[in-house]
Enzyme design. Sequence first.
Site, PDB file in Angstrom:
ATOM      1  N   HIS A 221      -2.078  -7.378   2.821  1.00 42.42           N
ATOM      2  CA  HIS A 221      -2.006  -7.968   4.157  1.00 42.42           C
ATOM      3  C   HIS A 221      -3.081  -7.458   5.108  1.00 42.42           C
ATOM      4  O   HIS A 221      -3.192  -7.936   6.238  1.00 42.42           O
ATOM      5  CB  HIS A 221      -0.614  -7.775   4.760  1.00 42.42           C
ATOM      6  CG  HIS A 221      -0.324  -6.398   5.265  1.00 42.42           C
ATOM      7  ND1 HIS A 221      -0.315  -6.093   6.601  1.00 42.42           N
ATOM      8  CD2 HIS A 221      -0.015  -5.253   4.615  1.00 42.42           C
ATOM      9  CE1 HIS A 221      -0.010  -4.813   6.755  1.00 42.42           C
ATOM     10  NE2 HIS A 221       0.170  -4.284   5.567  1.00 42.42           N
TER      11      HIS A 221
ATOM     12  N   THR B 195      10.436  -7.448 -12.255  1.00 46.46           N
ATOM     13  CA  THR B 195       9.744  -8.728 -12.364  1.00 46.46           C
ATOM     14  C   THR B 195       8.726  -8.864 -11.237  1.00 46.46           C
ATOM     15  O   THR B 195       9.049  -8.701 -10.064  1.00 46.46           O
ATOM     16  CB  THR B 195      10.744  -9.895 -12.291  1.00 46.46           C
ATOM     17  OG1 THR B 195      11.699  -9.750 -13.351  1.00 46.46           O
ATOM     18  CG2 THR B 195      10.034 -11.227 -12.423  1.00 46.46           C
TER      19      THR B 195
ATOM     20  N   ASN C 187      -7.618   4.356   9.491  1.00 47.86           N
ATOM     21  CA  ASN C 187      -7.059   3.154  10.096  1.00 47.86           C
ATOM     22  C   ASN C 187      -7.099   3.175  11.621  1.00 47.86           C
ATOM     23  O   ASN C 187      -7.019   2.124  12.254  1.00 47.86           O
ATOM     24  CB  ASN C 187      -5.613   2.960   9.623  1.00 47.86           C
ATOM     25  CG  ASN C 187      -4.772   4.204   9.793  1.00 47.86           C
ATOM     26  OD1 ASN C 187      -5.156   5.279   9.323  1.00 47.86           O
ATOM     27  ND2 ASN C 187      -3.631   4.087  10.427  1.00 47.86           N
TER      28      ASN C 187
ATOM     29  N   GLY D 168       0.800  -1.214   0.000  1.00 41.87           N
ATOM     30  CA  GLY D 168       0.000   0.000   0.000  1.00 41.87           C
ATOM     31  C   GLY D 168       0.833   1.266   0.000  1.00 41.87           C
ATOM     32  O   GLY D 168       0.463   2.276  -0.611  1.00 41.87           O
ATOM     33  N   THR D 169       1.974   1.234   0.685  1.00 40.53           N
ATOM     34  CA  THR D 169       2.833   2.418   0.739  1.00 40.53           C
ATOM     35  C   THR D 169       3.338   2.785  -0.644  1.00 40.53           C
ATOM     36  O   THR D 169       3.306   3.958  -1.044  1.00 40.53           O
ATOM     37  CB  THR D 169       4.012   2.177   1.698  1.00 40.53           C
ATOM     38  OG1 THR D 169       3.517   2.157   3.043  1.00 40.53           O
ATOM     39  CG2 THR D 169       5.057   3.279   1.582  1.00 40.53           C
TER      40      THR D 169
ATOM     41  N   CYS E  68       2.496   1.720  11.850  1.00 42.00           N
ATOM     42  CA  CYS E  68       3.448   2.042  10.783  1.00 42.00           C
ATOM     43  C   CYS E  68       4.537   3.003  11.225  1.00 42.00           C
ATOM     44  O   CYS E  68       5.029   3.821  10.441  1.00 42.00           O
ATOM     45  CB  CYS E  68       2.702   2.618   9.595  1.00 42.00           C
ATOM     46  SG  CYS E  68       1.528   1.451   8.882  1.00 42.00           S
TER      47      CYS E  68
ATOM     48  N   SER F  32      -4.018  -2.796  -0.326  1.00 43.74           N
ATOM     49  CA  SER F  32      -2.946  -3.545   0.320  1.00 43.74           C
ATOM     50  C   SER F  32      -3.410  -4.957   0.618  1.00 43.74           C
ATOM     51  O   SER F  32      -4.536  -5.163   1.083  1.00 43.74           O
ATOM     52  CB  SER F  32      -2.524  -2.849   1.619  1.00 43.74           C
ATOM     53  OG  SER F  32      -1.530  -3.588   2.294  1.00 43.74           O
TER      54      SER F  32
END
Length: 391
Positions: free
Chosen positions: A200, A237, A150, A72-73, A328, A198
Amino acid sequence: MMQERTYLDWNATTPLRREAREAMAAAWDVLGNPSSIHAEGRRARGMMEKARAALAVAVGAEPRNVIFTSGGTEANALALSNGLQKNKQNIDRLIVSSIEHASVLTGGQFAPDRIARLPVLRSGVIDLEALRTMLAGRPPALVSVMLANNETGAIQPVVEVAGLVHEAGGLLHVDAAQALGKIEFNIKELNIDLLSLSAHKIGGPAGAGALVLAEDVIGLHPLIRGGGQERGRRAGTENVAAIAGFGAAVKAAVAVRASDMPRIESLRNRLEQGLRQSQGKSQASVIFSHDVARLPNTTLFGVPGLKAETAVVRFDLEGIAVSSGSACSSGKVQPSHVLQAMGYGPELVRSAIRFSLGWETKDADVDQAIKAWRKLSGALLRKDETVLERF
């Protein structure tokens, strides 16, 4: 024998869903590079495109407009591009709400003097009138407003924001990392131009994310240049296994959302009632953003005189994982910038504890949290600071 722990920090990260684990295991057995045109490469590419389609369906977008990132960052940083254009006009200023994730508050590719902060109301919802004023009579702006906060769980009025932003000739970026899988939304119906996701946060692996674009977004500047991966918008990749896990997780989360979230909301409400009833009447507790629409799994709870960092440690010793806000900040306990932006004073800002629930949360977990708070609150709320310093 170790005591079974109670995990109530789902907004920080979630356990890997069975579906995601199986998809990742299958991808690890695939040899090919997804950019190769031979059979092995095509098989890897097929897994990745299946995940891309799952994300697109979940948010109402076109698969070709889903850009996979490392999380997400990175998706937020990519979205905040000062090369974006609207109606052939460059957008060179950024407005971010004051309650955004740190990866948005840094401003992405915009120079500091081209970034403005949008205030929020006491409820934790952005100030629409302030936004109207900031947009009026000025060059078009990229505006970044998260779909759901959040820390408080407050859901933002994205439809109204989009109307104001587009009327002023600008673009809207929305960080939906916390909203995905918890509430239903559609990028087209909300009129969002750039959407960050995101893995996770919904039972996918850490290290996978996505930026989703509306059809007419042009001028996005890649952060990473090199090969032509992701239609030239993100070189390198692709991590096929993580992407496959992301796709499987989002598909599973959307499939059970309608049944999971009402149950989780009921548990959340019972937790809040128990927290309030378990302390002395002399203490005035606060459920932040309780008077606006919130995510069904999130409670940000505070009591004047409580030290959140002490409470988090004491809950941990009782076998319960909670947090004092965003996860975070590399483990650092810092005052909540969200509550500061909402206008709360230092005493309440320092007291906030976040409980966030998920699909594995049970009645017994809520009972355990209430029991622990009943046990801890008396000591934690004493005025005698020497008592607090012992913990």
